[in-house]
Design a protein around this motif. Structure first.
Motif, PDB file in Angstrom:
ATOM      1  N   LEU A 106       0.748  -1.197  -0.011  1.00  0.00           N
ATOM      2  CA  LEU A 106      -0.086   0.008  -0.158  1.00  0.00           C
ATOM      3  C   LEU A 106       0.962   1.304  -0.036  1.00  0.00           C
ATOM      4  O   LEU A 106       1.649   1.691   0.849  1.00  0.00           O
ATOM      5  N   THR A 107       0.915   1.913  -1.185  1.00  0.00           N
ATOM      6  CA  THR A 107       1.976   3.057  -1.192  1.00  0.00           C
ATOM      7  C   THR A 107       0.999   4.439  -1.279  1.00  0.00           C
ATOM      8  O   THR A 107      -0.077   4.350  -1.636  1.00  0.00           O
ATOM      9  N   SER A 108       1.725   5.388  -0.792  1.00  0.00           N
ATOM     10  CA  SER A 108       1.092   6.668  -0.947  1.00  0.00           C
ATOM     11  C   SER A 108       1.781   7.489  -2.209  1.00  0.00           C
ATOM     12  O   SER A 108       2.595   6.855  -2.943  1.00  0.00           O
ATOM     13  N   ASN A 109       1.292   8.764  -2.428  1.00  0.00           N
ATOM     14  CA  ASN A 109       1.871   9.496  -3.355  1.00  0.00           C
ATOM     15  C   ASN A 109       3.302   9.850  -3.494  1.00  0.00           C
ATOM     16  O   ASN A 109       4.060   9.969  -4.503  1.00  0.00           O
ATOM     17  N   PHE A 163      -2.467   4.982  -2.556  1.00  0.00           N
ATOM     18  CA  PHE A 163      -3.300   6.268  -2.371  1.00  0.00           C
ATOM     19  C   PHE A 163      -2.743   7.392  -2.784  1.00  0.00           C
ATOM     20  O   PHE A 163      -1.836   8.050  -2.051  1.00  0.00           O
ATOM     21  N   PRO A 164      -2.970   8.154  -4.167  1.00  0.00           N
ATOM     22  CA  PRO A 164      -2.441   9.051  -4.811  1.00  0.00           C
ATOM     23  C   PRO A 164      -2.588  10.240  -3.950  1.00  0.00           C
ATOM     24  O   PRO A 164      -1.896  11.382  -4.448  1.00  0.00           O
ATOM     25  N   ASP A 165      -3.610  10.508  -3.354  1.00  0.00           N
ATOM     26  CA  ASP A 165      -4.070  11.696  -2.624  1.00  0.00           C
ATOM     27  C   ASP A 165      -3.200  11.844  -1.277  1.00  0.00           C
ATOM     28  O   ASP A 165      -3.670  12.973  -0.403  1.00  0.00           O
ATOM     29  N   ARG A 166      -2.755  10.865  -0.920  1.00  0.00           N
ATOM     30  CA  ARG A 166      -2.037  10.780   0.466  1.00  0.00           C
ATOM     31  C   ARG A 166      -0.475  10.934   0.453  1.00  0.00           C
ATOM     32  O   ARG A 166       0.205  10.401  -0.329  1.00  0.00           O
ATOM     33  N   ASN A 215      -8.868   4.271   7.376  1.00  0.00           N
ATOM     34  CA  ASN A 215      -9.910   2.936   7.474  1.00  0.00           C
ATOM     35  C   ASN A 215      -9.788   2.118   6.630  1.00  0.00           C
ATOM     36  O   ASN A 215      -9.878   0.934   6.640  1.00  0.00           O
ATOM     37  N   ARG A 216      -9.414   2.636   4.972  1.00  0.00           N
ATOM     38  CA  ARG A 216      -9.415   1.841   4.067  1.00  0.00           C
ATOM     39  C   ARG A 216      -7.992   0.730   4.402  1.00  0.00           C
ATOM     40  O   ARG A 216      -8.079  -0.295   3.955  1.00  0.00           O
TER      41      ARG A 216
END
Length: 240
Positions: free
Chosen positions: A172-175, A201-204, A225-226
């Protein structure tokens, strides 16, 4: 192997939270434990470089609500990194090569698994956040008693970590991190690939599910939560 740049330039948020579990000590090492004692499935929770931040407790508690027993080893032994320390190149180098290295933390990780085993929890995975993801996937590459690993906005990753992994991986990666498609392809090509999953999670920002997350922002909380939902579902499947 290096930190994601956001590791060194994004400060942790100020937060308050009252944990629902308990802090225990075994053989001089401290752990936070939460969830049903004696549950068949458990998780070794590897926090980020800021240690036992209130968000670490909160996310561990959220994961435990699913019936998983969660243990959080205090790998940094009450001395987490700070923004002031992160500005010192010698501290960073020492962390990468010694204090934060898998070899330095292996014994405590194994001791955490032993604590769960002694309680009757024998089906165990690891969840790692930022630097903690490095510990989680390294443990998955050795005989450390875990069956799968959830890697949340991971840092310090190397291709060989994925090559050596012996179980399913949730990535699970962020931007702020690379998409890591090449690394994940290595996992997908293995028999364990059928149980592995990747989501971005491109918005995080890096650390949104740990010490850097703004848990006062409903949009951030929704994605936290996701992450919890995906992590719990992943462990329920891979630890069955």
């Amino acid at each position: 192997m290096s930190f994601i740049s956001a590791c060194c330039n994004t400060p942790p948020v100020q937060a308050e939270y009252t944990p629902t579990g308990e802090t225990v000590e075994h053989d001089g090492l401290k752990y936070y434990i939460v969830g049903d004692k004696g549950a068949s499935q458990g998780v070794v929770f590897c926090y980020d470089i800021f240690g036992l931040h209130p968000h670490a407790y909160q996310v561990a508690d959220k994961i435990s609500l699913s019936g998983l027993r969660v243990i959080v080893p205090d790998f940094l032994q009450g001395n987490p990194l700070t923004m002031a320390l992160l500005s010192d190149p010698s501290v960073l180098q020492d962390f990468k090569t010694r204090r934060g290295a898998w070899g330095y933390n292996r014994d405590m990780f194994k001791a955490s698994v032993a604590v769960l085993h002694n309680e009757g929890t024998t089906k165990i995975g690891a969840a790692g956040f930022c630097w903690g993801a490095k510990l989680a996937i390294c443990a998955l590459g050795e005989d450390c008693g875990i069956k799968s690993a959830s890697l949340v906005h991971p840092s310090m990753m190397e291709l060989k970590d994925f090559e050596q992994a012996q179980g399913p991986v949730l990535l699970l990666t962020s931007n702020d991190e690379p998409e890591m498609n090449e690394e994940f392809a290595v996992i997908k090509a293995k028999p364990v690939g059928m149980l592995s999953y990747q989501e971005r999670f491109p918005d995080r920002i890096h650390g949104f599910c740990a010490a850097r997350g703004d848990f006062a922002d409903p949009a951030v909380v929704k994605d936290v939560n996701r992450v919890v939902q995906l992590t719990v579902g992943f462990f329920k499947k891979t630890l069955a």
